[in-house]
Structures are given as structure tokens and as C-alpha cells.
Design a protein around this motif. Structure first.
Motif, short mmCIF file in Angstrom:
data_model
loop_
_atom_site.label_atom_id
_atom_site.label_comp_id
_atom_site.label_asym_id
_atom_site.label_seq_id
_atom_site.Cartn_x
_atom_site.Cartn_y
_atom_site.Cartn_z
N MET A 595 53.76 -50.28 -79.89
CA MET A 595 53.04 -50.02 -78.65
C MET A 595 52.88 -48.50 -78.46
O MET A 595 53.82 -47.73 -78.70
N SER A 626 52.86 -56.61 -69.17
CA SER A 626 51.85 -56.01 -70.03
C SER A 626 52.24 -56.13 -71.50
O SER A 626 51.39 -56.36 -72.38
N MET A 630 50.26 -58.14 -74.97
CA MET A 630 49.83 -57.44 -76.19
C MET A 630 50.77 -57.81 -77.34
O MET A 630 51.53 -56.97 -77.85
N GLY A 634 49.37 -52.52 -78.83
CA GLY A 634 48.30 -52.00 -78.00
C GLY A 634 48.74 -50.73 -77.29
O GLY A 634 49.69 -50.06 -77.71
N ASP A 668 47.11 -51.94 -69.43
CA ASP A 668 47.32 -52.31 -70.83
C ASP A 668 45.98 -52.68 -71.46
O ASP A 668 44.97 -52.82 -70.77
N THR A 669 45.99 -52.80 -72.77
CA THR A 669 44.79 -53.18 -73.53
C THR A 669 44.99 -54.58 -74.10
O THR A 669 44.50 -54.88 -75.19
N GLY A 670 45.68 -55.43 -73.34
CA GLY A 670 46.02 -56.75 -73.83
C GLY A 670 44.91 -57.77 -73.67
O GLY A 670 43.72 -57.44 -73.54
N CYS A 671 45.33 -59.04 -73.61
CA CYS A 671 44.38 -60.15 -73.64
C CYS A 671 43.63 -60.34 -72.34
O CYS A 671 42.61 -61.04 -72.29
N GLY A 722 41.96 -56.07 -71.38
CA GLY A 722 43.14 -55.52 -70.72
C GLY A 722 43.18 -55.73 -69.22
O GLY A 722 42.25 -56.29 -68.61
#
Length: 875
Positions: A595, A626, A630, A634, A668-671, A722
Motif C-alpha cells: 500500500m 479502506s 484494496m 493501492g 483510497d483507490t479501492g473497489c 475508490g
């Protein structure tokens, strides 16, 4: 007389008068006078104090002094300098008073020439220099006599004086010209020769001698026999001993005014019938002053005035014209053209109401004088009706909401600017492109049924539009009002969600309370079992497992209480930047090496009044959430900022409150979060994770903590791109006066005191008795507040401490019980306990460091420490 230059100090605030006096002295020889000029008495007194002044030429009306005090103060400051009064007030009595106050002479502006002024100044200097007080007074009277004669001779009014026998002794040039006599023809003749009625002269003389003055209109006769009107003002003349020696009169020829009045009277007779009976308002006014000489009944009806309230007064005095400057401009046009037709002007009625009029003006001449004849049409109702029509026409045009009109066939007759703006805001070029499907049928049905079709909703470009159709059958059209209700619907949905979360929170708090009672028994008994020395290994292992499960359950109930905003919090001023900094290393370990972790701090961040541990839990839960979004790595950014929330923003976000806020953001740049899940993410036990991967209380706990701190949370998320959680906390505006908690007491926990335990749950009560007796205390039990009062009556003197649950059946809760017992024992020490927080337990409690409040579930040692500390605390 000495020809040396005279130093003159002129005290005069009127620059024009000062310039005229300087020019007048120049005519008499500028080289003989050195003139110094000041415009205030205070400045004159400073100059006199320095010396070198031969004579003071003093005005009596100055910015810093008025009247005879100017003479008094000047004489006191310079007793050896002569003073000549120069004023615009032509009053002999006042002149005498000025001389008595110390003036050498009294001159009237505009009635003296340069040579006379120069002569007066030199006389004043010489008299003051060479003569004593008596001689100066005599000289002053001589000059005043000469001054008076000059005034009489130069006056434009007729000035005539007579002695006690009514013989003429003074007849000035203006009188000679008016009456047509030579001086020798009237001197020492009887005054009655000047009156058309000789007896009137005797009456004037007698009234003046009796009263000291007389003012009246008289009829005089010229030498050629012509009778003319005069306005006479007469006063009695007295000598130095106060004896009456005659009468002086000042007359002014008012023949022209009387002629004008007579001409007006004749004009009234000529036009009376048409003037009085006209339905149009008519008024006659003077040209220069706009003074009302006459008005007709229609004018009075229109304006609301009575005739005696108008006649003789000017329009400015009455305030009758709303735009007096426009009236003056109108008169200027009238004087050039002689007539003005149909001019609009507003007027003010007596009641103050503003009306509208259409006026025609004519310039008329009566008795050799010009007057203005005004014809006055009241157009107020017509103007009001026209304004109403314009108002109705402007309503749809300027309406901020879309307004449309459809013909009977469904065609679009009209749409306003707001309708066009709404269409363009939705990406269309014309309102026709956003109309509801089947608009033609809707219009036809409205006209056929005479019924409105209200709040028909359509969706265009993700915006919800509301349409309402109203039939106007008399005109064969249908009016339509439209609006974008997307924001309103969003706010309503947010309100419903907030109410749902509130209800769920209350339910969660109730469940947590019941669990806390059970966990108190489980944890307490598990700890008691663990303390036994003769447990077999398998038994000890089982007890440990029970204790661990109870701890996890206790943690779960704490999360429920936090979500429901019923957890006990300890508030202090906290620096959010410091909290983030101190947690950064631990957060980095939680995230792992795959991360990218970034922290952004705002400078000059204001403090927040918060529970530090709870804020740490908020940050931890958001970061963990978060991280789970990810799984393949991410980027996560934690940032702080300060914002000022205004009322407009608060209206769009129901949870927000205006004022300064501190923000904590976790991005965050997650789902991302699916749109259908977004409204439920803060609900307890809601989770999108697999079974066994989460409790569903992480975000619910964040929500509860933030709400408990009077803040709110906003979420922005897009699937695959995100999520950003932003926590808003009110900035602290108060100083933190709370001190740090003392370190745990290491004193022994045992004691021999008597404890009254009031608890409605029997298993809990049994556990508490066992724990306290294990630590050496004597225990008395009661299962309700009512029972505790009965027990108290029997053991009042021996009870050292009361440990009571806050929420109990029977009508008496813990707080009420404590109040009752304190009536007889104010020094009685009490510990409250509950599975709820103090506030949710039915009272407005404010405890310090929970020393007077014990939150369930608690361990035996915690109970013993709380009892010991309370007993040892000062009363």
C-alpha cells in the motif's frame, strides 16, 4: 485730528462683508488705515493681548460668540482700545445697550460709506485717546445721531417722525418721493395731512404713545390726491430720561399687492361658476413660490385637504408634490410656452397616500400679475390598474420557476426564461425537448375534466422534474408549473436515512444494555473462577475461553453503544494533526508494504473538543475499511483540513451545522461502494464482506462516535475508482479546563465498610455481593429503589456507600434514590452503575473520570477499585 495710520482689527466671519469693508476704507485712503482681519472672537482676543491695535471693528454674530457678550468680552480683554460695533441689526435700543457695554459706536452694515466708516473709526480713536468717559459717551451719541440720519436718508422705506403735538419733524427722501412733497411743504405740519382719513393719523399716534408701538395697514394720500395703501410700523420716541417725545413710523407702499388682490377678487367673480362646479381639480398658484391662492372643491376632494389648510400655503409646506424638482421644471417650460398639456406627476394626499395625476397648466395674468392655473385630473385608479396588468404580465416572465402555457391542442404557446434555463441546464436547447411524455393528452384531459394534474414526475439526465398542469377553461389554455426537485428528494432521503439510523441506534443501545448485564455476570464469575487455585488444567482452559469470549462480547457491546451514541466519553481539546501523527506508524503496519500511504496535514488547525481514544478508533476503522477495499494494493491518503460551513451548505446537508469545522479525510483507490449499498454502509451488522470476514460494526462505530461528537460524515465513492470518507467535527471555541486523570491508585483494595447494593438483576447482584465480600466488605442488598428506601431506614447509620443501578423498575430509579438518601445523609457516597451511558439512563449526569459511575460490564477488580477510591475520596 492726528493723521497717523490707524491700526484697525476687523473681527468679522463673513468674508464678503470683510472685503466690502476693506474696499470702503480704501475709498477713504488706504494709507491711513492698516486693517488686520480675524473671523473669531478668540483670535481677536489673542491679537489684542499682543498690543498694537488702535481700534476694534467688531461684528456681533461670530462662530464662537453672539450678541452683546462679544462687546463685553472684548472690552474686558482690552479696556484701553476703542470698540466700534458693525452689525446687520438695525435696532436703536440695541445700539444704546452696546454703547453701555463699552462700544464707542454702532454701525449698520450696508448703510454706511467708506468716508463715514473712516470718520467713525478716527472719531472713536480720538475720543478714546483724548476724552474721559463722559466725553466719549457724548461723542458716541453724536456719531450715532449722524449714523441714524444716514440710515434715515438712505432707507427705501418711508420714515416719518412727529413730536408730541403730531407735528412732522422728520421726513426722509423716500417719503418725499412717495407723497410728492418738498421738505418745506411738510416740515412741522400736522401729521393728519398724510392720511386719507385724518382721524386715522390721530388713532395711530395715540395707540403708539399708549402701547409703545403700532403695526397696521393705513390709507395715505399723495400731494396730487391719489390714495395709496401702506403697511405702517410705528414706535414711540423717548429722551434720555425715558420721557415720550414723539412717534417715528416706517411705511411701505403696498399698493401693488393690494391691486393684485383686487384683481384676483375680480377674476374670481368672473370664473367662479366654472371654477367651483368643475369636476376637474383646479388650483391657482403664484409663479415663484407655488403658493396656493385658491382651489376648487374637486381639488380638495382629490387631495383630501380642507380649503383653509391649503389656501395661502406653498406646495413645499404641504408636501403635496412628490417630485418638487419636476414641478419646477414644468413651470420653467410653462414660462417659455405659456401652456403645458397633459403632464404626469405624482401627488401626495393629506393621508400620505401617493396618487397619480395628469395636469395641464396655463399661465394667466390677473391685475397685472402672472399666476399659474392648473387643471388636475386624478389618474390614480387608472395607473393602479395599468400597474396591476403589468404586474400580472411580469409574474410568469420573472418567475424563478419554469412557467409554460399550452393551447387546447397541446401546442406550447408560451414559456418563460426559467423554463429555457432548466432545459439548457439539462443539456437541451428548448423546453419542448424535456416535456413529459403524452403532454398533448394531459392538456386535453385537464380541459375536458376541469381537473388539475399535479406533481407528475419525470427523469431527465438523472434529474427529477415535477410538472403540475392547471386548466384555464375560460381561455381554453392550460398553465403548467415545473421544477427540478432532485435536491429536495435527496434531502428527504437523507432525512429518512438519518431517522432510520437513529431508530437503529436506539435499538442497538437497548440490546447493548441487556448484554452488559449478562456480560457483567459472565466476566465477573469467570474472573472469580480464574482466581481459584485448585482448578484442573482443562477447567482453567475452559474458564479462560469463557473470559476471552466475554471480552470479545464486551467489545461488541461497546461498539453498539458507540454507534448508538450511548458510550461514556471523556472530552478534551485535541489536535487532530497530533493524533494522526502518533498513529501513522501503527497505520503503516496495518496497511502493509503493498500500500502507498500518504498523510497531508493542514497548518494552523484549530482544536476539537473530543475523546482522543474515540478519534483514534474512527481513524483506525476508516483506514482498515479502506485497506479491505484494496486487496491487491493501492494508494491511501489521510488528510486534515479546516473549513467554514455556511448556512447555504448546511441547507443542502441536513446533518451539517454552520460554523468552523475540522475535517479528517481518508481516501483510497479501492473497489468503491455500489450505489445501492451506499445508503446502508453505516447501519450496524451491514457488510459486503464474506461471512466471517467482518462484524459489520466498523463504520457503524465511526458513525456513532462522530454523531456523539456533534459531527457528521460525507462519503464520495465510485465503483472501481475508490472512496473518500470525510469526517466533519466542530472546531472548539472553549478552553479545556479539565486536568489530566491521576495515575491508578496502588493502595490496597480491601475494606471493612458496609455497602448497600441496589440492583434489580439478581445474577448481577449476587456477583457484586460475592466480589465485595471477598474483599472484606459487609454487603446489604435491595432489588429495587423502593426496597432500598426500606432497607435504608433500618441501616441508615451503618451504611458507608451505596452502589446502585441507574435504571430499575418500581418507579424509583438510581438517581432519584440517591437524592432521597441524601436528604438524610448529605455526605453519603454513591456509585452509579448501568449498561447504558449516564445520559441514556434517565438523568443529566456529568461525572469526572467515571469515579462516580461504573459502566457495565466491569471486572471484579475494577469494582473493588471503584468502591475503594470512592470510600477514600473526600466527602
Amino acid at each position: 485730528m492726528n493723521n497717523a495710520a490707524v491700526n484697525v482689527l476687523l473681527v468679522e466671519d463673513n468674508l464678503g462683508d470683510a472685503r466690502l469693508l476693506r474696499e470702503a476704507l480704501a475709498e477713504a485712503g488706504a494709507e491711513r488705515f492698516r486693517l488686520a482681519h480675524v473671523d473669531r472672537l478668540s483670535e481677536a482676543l489673542n491679537v489684542l493681548a499682543q498690543g498694537g491695535v488702535d481700534v476694534v471693528l467688531l461684528d456681533l454674530s461670530l462662530p464662537d460668540e453672539q450678541g452683546l457678550r462679544t462687546v463685553t468680552r472684548t472690552r474686558a480683554a482690552a479696556p484701553n482700545v476703542p470698540i466700534v460695533v458693525l452689525t446687520g441689526l438695525d435696532d436703536e435700543d440695541f445700539a444704546v445697550k452696546a454703547v453701555r457695554e463699552g462700544a464707542e459706536d454702532y454701525l449698520v452694515k450696508g448703510q454706511i460709506g467708506g468716508h463715514l466708516l473712516a470718520r467713525c473709526l478716527r472719531y472713536a480713536v480720538e475720543r478714546h485717546r483724548l476724552l474721559g468717559e463722559r466725553k466719549r459717551a457724548e461723542e458716541a451719541l453724536l456719531v450715532s445721531r449722524e449714523y441714524a440720519l444716514n440710515i434715515i436718508d438712505s432707507s427705501l422705506d418711508m420714515i416719518i417722525a412727529s413730536d408730541n403735538d403730531q407735528r412732522i419733524v422728520e421726513f426722509n427722501p423716500a417719503a418725499l418721493k412717495a407723497f410728492g412733497y418738498r421738505l418745506e411743504e411738510v416740515y412741522h405740519k400736522h401729521i393728519s395731512m398724510l392720511y386719507a382719513n385724518p382721524m386715522e393719523g390721530a388713532l395711530v399716534h395715540q395707540e403708539t404713545m399708549d402701547d409703545g408701538y403700532c403695526v397696521r395697514e393705513v390709507l395715505n394720500v399723495r400731494k396730487n390726491g391719489e390714495i395709496f395703501s401702506c403697511l405702517l410700523s410705528a414706535c414711540s420716541l423717548r429722551n434720555a430720561r425715558g420721557e415720550a417725545v414723539g412717534v417715528m413710523g416706517i411705511s411701505r407702499d403696498i399698493t401693488e399687492r393690494k391691486q393684485a388682490e383686487e384683481a384676483l377678487r375680480k377674476s374670481e367673480e368672473r370664473f367662479a361658476k366654472a371654477f367651483r362646479s368643475s369636476p376637474v381639480g383646479i388650483c391657482i398658484t403664484t409663479v415663484t413660490e407655488d403658493r396656493f391662492l385658491d382651489v376648487n372643491d374637486a381639488f380638495l376632494t382629490i387631495t383630501g385637504f380642507a380649503k383653509d389648510e391649503v389656501t395661502g400655503r406653498t406646495s413645499n409646506e404641504l408636501g403635496i408634490w412628490v417630485e418638487p424638482d419636476d414641478r419646477r421644471k414644468l413651470v420653467e417650460v410653462l414660462l417659455r410656452r405659456g401652456q403645458v398639456k397633459d403632464y404626469d406627476l405624482r401627488f401626495r394626499r393629506k393621508s400620505g397616500e401617493i396618487g397619480h395625476s395628469l395636469r395641464s397648466l396655463e399661465l394667466v395674468e390677473l391685475g397685472g400679475q402672472q399666476f399659474i392655473l392648473t387643471f388636475f385630473h386624478d389618474t390614480t385608479e387608472r395607473v393602479r390598474a395599468e400597474a396591476q396588468i403589468r404586474k400580472l404580465a411580469a409574474f410568469p416572465h420573472f418567475n424563478p420557476n419554469p412557467v409554460l402555457e399550452f393551447s387546447a391542442t397541446g401546442g406550447l404557446n408560451y414559456f418563460n426564461d426559467a423554463a429555457m434555463a432548466m432545459a439548457r441546464a439539462l443539456g437541451h436547447e428548448h423546453p419542448l425537448e424535456i416535456l413529459p411524455p403524452g403532454t398533448v393528452g394531459i392538456v386535453a384531459e385537464c380541459l375536458a375534466t376541469r381537473q388539475s394534474n399535479l406533481r407528475l414526475e419525470t427523469t431527465t439526465n438523472k434529474r427529477t422534474l415535477s410538472w403540475s398542469f392547471f386548466p384555464i377553461n375560460e381561455l381554453g389554455v392550460v398553465h403548467c408549473y415545473a421544477g427540478d426537485v432532485t435536491e429536495r428528494q435527496n434531502l428527504e432521503e437523507q432525512l429518512r436515512q438519518s431517522q432510520k439510523m437513529e431508530s437503529v441506534g436506539k435499538l442497538a443501545g437497548g440490546v447493548a444494555h441487556d448484554f452488559n448485564n449478562m456480560l457483567t455476570v459472565i466476566q465477573g464469575n469467570a474472573q472469580l473462577l480464574k482466581q481459584r487455585q485448585r482448578l484442573e488444567p482443562r477447567q482453567a482452559e475452559s474458564v479462560e475461553l469463557i473470559a476471552q469470549a466475554a471480552d470479545r462480547a464486551a467489545n461488541l457491546t461497546r461498539q453498539l453503544l458507540t454507534f448508538s451514541r450511548q458510550q461514556v466519553i471523556q472530552l478534551k481539546n485535541q489536535n487532530l494533526n497530533e493524533i494522526v501523527t502518533q498513529m501513522t506508524e501503527m497505520l503503516q503496519r496495518i496497511l502493509g508494504e503493498d500500500m502507498t500511504f500518504e498523510v497531508r496535514y493542514a497548518s494552523h488547525l484549530p482544536p476539537v473538543h473530543a475523546d482522543r481514544g474515540m478519534l483514534e478508533q474512527v481513524l483506525m476503522n476508516l483506514v482498515v475499511n479502506s485497506r479491505d477495499a484494496m486487496p491487491k494494493g493501492g494508494r491511501l491518503v489521510v488528510s486534515t483540513s479546516a473549513r467554514q460551513i455556511d448556512s447555504a451548505y448546511a441547507r443542502q446537508h441536513p446533518d451539517a451545522t454552520p460554523g468552523p469545522c475540522v475535517c479528517l479525510s481518508v481516501s483510497d483507490t479501492g473497489c468503491g461502494i455500489p450505489p445501492d449499498c451506499l445508503p446502508h454502509i453505516f447501519e450496524p451488522f451491514f457488510t459486503t464482506k464474506e461471512v466471517g470476514k467482518g462484524t459489520g460494526l466498523g463504520l457503524a462505530t465511526v458513525y456513532g462516535i462522530v454523531k456523539q461528537h456533534k459531527g457528521w460524515i460525507e462519503v464520495q465513492s465510485e465503483v472501481g475508482r475508490g472512496t473518500t470518507f470525510t469526517v466533519y467535527l466542530p472546531a472548539s471555541v472553549q478552553e479545556d479546563k479539565r486536568t489530566e486523570a491521576p495515575p491508578p491508585d496502588t493502595a490496597p483494595l480491601r475494606g471493612t465498610e458496609t455497602i448497600l447494593v441496589v440492583e434489580d438483576e439478581e445474577p448481577v447482584r449476587t456477583l457484586v455481593r460475592a466480589v465485595l465480600e471477598q474483599y472484606g466488605y459487609r454487603v446489604i442488598e435491595a432489588d429495587s429503589g423502593v426496597a432500598a428506601i426500606s432497607v435504608w431506614e433500618q441501616h441508615r447509620s451503618s451504611v458507608d456507600l451505596v452502589l446502585t443501578d441507574l435504571v430499575m423498575p418500581g418507579g424509583v430509579n438510581g438517581r432519584e434514590l440517591a437524592d432521597k438518601l441524601h436528604e438524610s445523609r448529605p455526605d453519603l457516597k454513591v456509585i452509579f452503575t448501568s449498561g447504558y451511558s449516564p445520559g441514556m439512563a434517565g438523568g443529566n449526569f456529568k461525572f469526572m473520570e467515571s469515579l462516580s459511575f461504573l459502566q457495565k460490564p466491569y471486572l471484579p477488580q475494577t469494582l473493588a477499585r471503584a468502591v475503594r477510591e470512592r470510600l477514600d475520596a473526600p466527602a
